[in-house]
Design a protein around this motif. Structure first.
Motif, PDB file in Angstrom:
ATOM      1  N   VAL A 187       0.853  -1.186   0.000  1.00 33.68           N
ATOM      2  CA  VAL A 187       0.000   0.000   0.000  1.00 33.68           C
ATOM      3  C   VAL A 187       0.890   1.238   0.000  1.00 33.68           C
ATOM      4  O   VAL A 187       1.827   1.339   0.807  1.00 33.68           O
ATOM      5  CB  VAL A 187      -0.940   0.029   1.221  1.00 33.68           C
ATOM      6  N   ILE A 188       0.616   2.167  -0.927  1.00 34.26           N
ATOM      7  CA  ILE A 188       1.299   3.459  -0.965  1.00 34.26           C
ATOM      8  C   ILE A 188       0.238   4.531  -0.771  1.00 34.26           C
ATOM      9  O   ILE A 188      -0.680   4.669  -1.577  1.00 34.26           O
ATOM     10  CB  ILE A 188       2.038   3.671  -2.295  1.00 34.26           C
ATOM     11  N   GLY A 189       0.347   5.254   0.323  1.00 30.02           N
ATOM     12  CA  GLY A 189      -0.657   6.256   0.644  1.00 30.02           C
ATOM     13  C   GLY A 189      -0.286   6.988   1.902  1.00 30.02           C
ATOM     14  O   GLY A 189       0.892   7.283   2.131  1.00 30.02           O
ATOM     15  N   PRO A 190      -1.243   7.279   2.766  1.00 31.38           N
ATOM     16  CA  PRO A 190      -0.922   7.941   4.037  1.00 31.38           C
ATOM     17  C   PRO A 190      -0.195   6.985   4.965  1.00 31.38           C
ATOM     18  O   PRO A 190      -0.321   5.767   4.862  1.00 31.38           O
ATOM     19  CB  PRO A 190      -2.296   8.323   4.592  1.00 31.38           C
TER      20      PRO A 190
ATOM     21  N   GLY B 111       1.424  -7.852   4.755  1.00 30.64           N
ATOM     22  CA  GLY B 111       1.754  -6.896   3.710  1.00 30.64           C
ATOM     23  C   GLY B 111       2.569  -5.733   4.243  1.00 30.64           C
ATOM     24  O   GLY B 111       2.857  -5.628   5.435  1.00 30.64           O
ATOM     25  N   GLU B 112       2.966  -4.834   3.332  1.00 31.51           N
ATOM     26  CA  GLU B 112       3.787  -3.678   3.676  1.00 31.51           C
ATOM     27  C   GLU B 112       3.055  -2.412   3.277  1.00 31.51           C
ATOM     28  O   GLU B 112       2.311  -2.382   2.290  1.00 31.51           O
ATOM     29  CB  GLU B 112       5.143  -3.739   2.960  1.00 31.51           C
TER      30      GLU B 112
ATOM     31  N   ALA C 158      -7.797   2.016   9.540  1.00 32.84           N
ATOM     32  CA  ALA C 158      -7.940   0.920  10.505  1.00 32.84           C
ATOM     33  C   ALA C 158      -8.266  -0.381   9.796  1.00 32.84           C
ATOM     34  O   ALA C 158      -7.726  -1.451  10.132  1.00 32.84           O
ATOM     35  CB  ALA C 158      -9.030   1.276  11.526  1.00 32.84           C
ATOM     36  N   MET C 159      -9.143  -0.311   8.786  1.00 38.76           N
ATOM     37  CA  MET C 159      -9.486  -1.509   8.032  1.00 38.76           C
ATOM     38  C   MET C 159      -8.274  -2.029   7.264  1.00 38.76           C
ATOM     39  O   MET C 159      -7.988  -3.237   7.252  1.00 38.76           O
ATOM     40  CB  MET C 159     -10.643  -1.196   7.071  1.00 38.76           C
ATOM     41  N   LEU C 160      -7.565  -1.139   6.625  1.00 38.85           N
ATOM     42  CA  LEU C 160      -6.415  -1.555   5.821  1.00 38.85           C
ATOM     43  C   LEU C 160      -5.294  -2.082   6.709  1.00 38.85           C
ATOM     44  O   LEU C 160      -4.588  -3.030   6.345  1.00 38.85           O
ATOM     45  CB  LEU C 160      -5.915  -0.371   4.990  1.00 38.85           C
ATOM     46  N   ARG C 161      -5.150  -1.523   7.893  1.00 35.60           N
ATOM     47  CA  ARG C 161      -4.127  -2.007   8.816  1.00 35.60           C
ATOM     48  C   ARG C 161      -4.437  -3.444   9.229  1.00 35.60           C
ATOM     49  O   ARG C 161      -3.526  -4.277   9.351  1.00 35.60           O
ATOM     50  CB  ARG C 161      -4.081  -1.080  10.040  1.00 35.60           C
ATOM     51  N   HIS C 162      -5.707  -3.750   9.395  1.00 36.44           N
ATOM     52  CA  HIS C 162      -6.120  -5.117   9.736  1.00 36.44           C
ATOM     53  C   HIS C 162      -5.808  -6.086   8.590  1.00 36.44           C
ATOM     54  O   HIS C 162      -5.296  -7.193   8.824  1.00 36.44           O
ATOM     55  CB  HIS C 162      -7.620  -5.130  10.054  1.00 36.44           C
ATOM     56  N   ILE C 163      -6.086  -5.666   7.357  1.00 39.18           N
ATOM     57  CA  ILE C 163      -5.820  -6.542   6.205  1.00 39.18           C
ATOM     58  C   ILE C 163      -4.318  -6.785   6.050  1.00 39.18           C
ATOM     59  O   ILE C 163      -3.869  -7.924   5.831  1.00 39.18           O
ATOM     60  CB  ILE C 163      -6.399  -5.909   4.920  1.00 39.18           C
TER      61      ILE C 163
END
Length: 718
Positions: free
Chosen positions: A145-148, A195-196, A184-189
């Motif tokens: 993931v590239i974002g905040p 993942g990184e 929060a959702m993406l951190r869980h995934i």
């Protein structure tokens, strides 16, 4: 993602820049990786999972294929911002589905990767989170993931509490409640699929550099021969090698890249008609004097040195006998035991350990194949915690070594000749330079001396594996710019690449103190170029003082100025009337160095004056010339020219019967220039004394003996 304060880059623009950099890396590395681009938040819908209710506003812009300039052009020109929001989790499902379907039945894919670029500000549904996690795990896909930045939140469950979010320019803006929930959702995934996540501020600098083409290692297999009865099967892998840029783009027809460009070569005779001949009718020839010797392919094959493939140890020596400047070749190799051969691994390990413990290296003869020539090399034992091997480096043969002798620089006033005494540095100056060199070390040792592995703990600047070649970076940048913008001028060098041409900032900061000390102990003065004195500038009107008054020239009789220089034209030859004055004027010309030519002419004049002299009539003039030549040879640091002349001049005087002039040379002590007078000389003080005394007496006796024998022969004939 299309919203940002005035003057700042939007998240969409940053994401497009990151996409461009990823594809650039694949293009210039000539990678076989295939890339697909999927957009979510588009006005239209174009994906196989869309059914009118789900997976809407998601478009597969580019199906899975090898990256090229067309894809770069598509990203820069075809992607337009919109005000439509879409579910990024739905986009992940479309991406997984496309990866599975596009790679089905294909071989050679090492891994699959999904890269999500978003600021996570849109709405999403969490009903298929478990399905997404299982799909990523089942397909063996890596999620990035590239974002905040996801590490800025203090409490993962506090989704209503606003917090800072890192932007691409390094600044921070407040997160919205929707972004906090999405993070929060993406951190869980990411935690479930291992993942990184990278922020835009972290990803952009890392992606800014073009990577070189990756080459698969191939082993060179042979047997390490110690004696005729001891052979160890080994494999050699390239450890470090000079990278050659693959210039497949050099022969491309710009108007139609798909058109193949070929070459046509014809051969013609050097006659008026330029008669064309076939290549088969020609044969290679080499000149031997005025004769052309034909050399056919069979002749060259028979004359070529033939060797069999081998890797043979010739002997052992201490590492200090193998100088660093003797290393040849375009790289080094790692030599290990043949894979799967336990006996070879034990034998090679024993040899590595023995050489390491005895502080020795092995000198080997290496023949790559029967079609190549033999090479001389060195095997250096290399032992680490998790592996051990030999490092092979090519060495020169005796004919390859060039011996250059340079005079040593003056270090202290004690070992410096009088001529160079003023150039000797003081102890304070040497100390400042020593501190500066220590501070500029790019691989300083750790402060803790108790560390067992200093190499791992040392802070090394400009590591080769982390430092990119600015030449290749600029070339790739120009190629990309020309492909996408054919009518625009080339862009300036990227600031990130330009920083590689500057010393590290930490090193510069440490050096500031020593540089200031350097300015104090080495005082620099501006030396004005001395104006050449000519009639024009001697008598020109003065710009200062009373108007109309000319400067009164200083008329001296020396060679530095006065009427002698004013009226003299540029000297190009040492004459016979005033040879000393001509010689001094010749070598003092400022436009170019004429000492060697002037010295050669002066030598000829000395020989001519001595030979043409009636008795000792012109000896004083010849001695003045010899003194001028000798003194200026010392002053100009050219003693070898004078010494070579004196050796020939001595033989000429003995042969011509000018023993009386040689006695004058001995009386005036105008012999060879020794090291005591010039550090550039190779003649010792004892050799200089021997040259004008003992050797001459011996040669004179031989000449007298020959003259006596000739007289006896004449008497016998009478």
């Amino acid at each position: 993602m299309n919203q940002a304060p005035a003057g700042e880059t939007t998240s969409l623009q940053t994401a497009l820049e990151a996409m461009t950099m990823i594809i650039q890396r694949k293009v210039f590395a000539e990678s076989k990786d295939e890339i697909a681009v999927i957009l979510f938040g588009t006005a239209d819908t174009d994906n196989p999972l869309a059914n009118g209710e789900s997976y809407e506003n998601i478009t597969i812009l580019q199906p899975l294929s090898i990256a090229d300039f067309d894809l770069l052009n598509l990203i820069q020109n075809e992607i337009q911002p919109s005000n439509i929001s879409a579910d990024y989790l739905d986009a992940l499902v479309v991406g997984i589905d496309h990866l599975v379907n596009a790679t089905q039945g294909k071989k050679g894919f090492g891994f699959k990767r999904l890269i999500l670029m978003s600021d996570l500000g849109g709405e999403f549904g969490d009903d298929e989170v478990d399905t997404i996690i299982q799909g990523i795990k089942a397909t063996g896909t890596e999620l990035n993931v590239i974002g905040p930045s996801l590490d800025d939140g203090e409490d993962e469950n506090d989704s209503e509490k606003p917090g800072p979010s890192t932007m691409s320019n390094g600044q921070r803006k407040e997160r919205t409640a929707q972004q906090r929930t999405g993070e929060a959702m993406l951190r869980h995934i990411l935690q479930e699929v291992e993942g990184e996540c990278y922020s835009f501020s972290e990803a952009l600098p890392a992606l800014s550099y073009f990577q070189s083409r990756q080459i698969k290692q191939t082993a060179w297999k042979c047997q390490l021969e110690i004696t005729s009865g001891i052979r160890i099967p080994i494999c050699s892998y390239a450890k470090l090698k000079d990278f050659k840029l693959k210039q497949s783009w050099k022969r491309v027809y710009a108007k139609d890249p798909s058109e193949e460009v070929g070459t046509l070569r014809t051969y013609h005779m050097k006659d008026e008609e330029e008669t064309e001949i076939d290549k088969e009718d020609m044969i290679e020839g080499h000149r031997y004097g005025n004769t052309l010797v034909p050399m056919s392919e069979d002749d060259k094959a028979n004359m070529k040195y033939k060797a069999e493939k081998c890797f043979k140890i010739l002997g052992f020596t201490k590492p200090e006998n193998v100088k660093r400047h003797h290393y040849l070749g375009d790289g080094s190799s790692c030599v290990v035991a043949d894979k799967g051969d336990e006996a070879a691994a034990v034998a090679l390990s024993s040899l590595i350990q023995a050489l390491y413990e005895t502080n020795m290296v092995a000198i080997v003869r290496r023949v790559y194949s029967a079609a190549s020539g033999p090479k001389l090399g060195c095997l250096i034992p290399h032992i680490k915690a998790d592996y051990e091997c030999f490092i092979y480096v090519e060495l020169p043969f005796m004919e390859d070594v060039r011996q250059f002798t340079f005079g040593s620089l003056p270090v202290t006033k004690e070992n410096t000749s009088t001529a160079n005494n003023k150039f000797a540095p003081s102890e304070k100056q040497l100390g400042v330079i020593d501190k500066l060199i220590t501070t500029m070390d790019l691989c300083p040792l750790p402060e803790d001396d108790d560390d067992e592995d200093e190499e791992d703990n040392a802070t090394e600047y400009l590591k080769s594996k982390l430092t990119f070649n600015p030449h290749f970076q600029k070339l790739y940048q120009c190629l990309q710019h020309r492909a996408l913008n054919p009518d625009e001028p080339l862009a300036e060098l990227s600031p990130l690449v330009a920083n590689y041409l500057k010393p590290p900032q930490e090193v510069l900061t440490k050096c500031e103190e020593h540089i200031e000390s350097l300015k104090k102990v080495f005082k620099l003065e501006v030396v004005k170029k001395k104006e050449e004195k000519t009639g024009e500038n001697q008598f020109k009107e003065s710009d200062e003082g009373d108007a109309g008054k000319a400067k009164k020239p200083r008329l001296d009789d020396d060679l530095e100025g006065g009427m002698a220089d004013i009226t003299r034209t540029k000297v190009t030859e040492v004459g016979t009337v005033t040879p000393v004055e001509d010689f001094v004027a010749f070598i003092n010309q400022k436009d170019e160095d004429k000492f060697e030519e002037a010295s050669r002419q002066m030598q000829k004049r000395i020989e001519q004056i001595v030979v043409d002299s009636f008795g000792a009539q012109f000896y004083p003039k010849a001695m003045d010339c010899l003194k001028a030549l000798r003194s200026n040879s010392v002053k100009k640091s050219e003693p070898e020219l004078f010494n070579a002349f004196m050796k020939k001049f001595k033989e000429m005087l003995i042969t011509k019967g000018r023993r009386d002039f040689w006695e004058l040379v001995m009386t005036e002590n105008q012999g060879l220039i020794s090291k005591m007078e010039s550090e550039d000389s190779t003649v010792s003080k004892e050799e200089a004394k021997l040259f004008i005394s003992e050797e001459v007496e011996k040669e004179e006796e031989d000449v007298k003996q020959e003259e006596g024998d000739d007289a006896d022969d004449l008497l016998d004939m009478v």
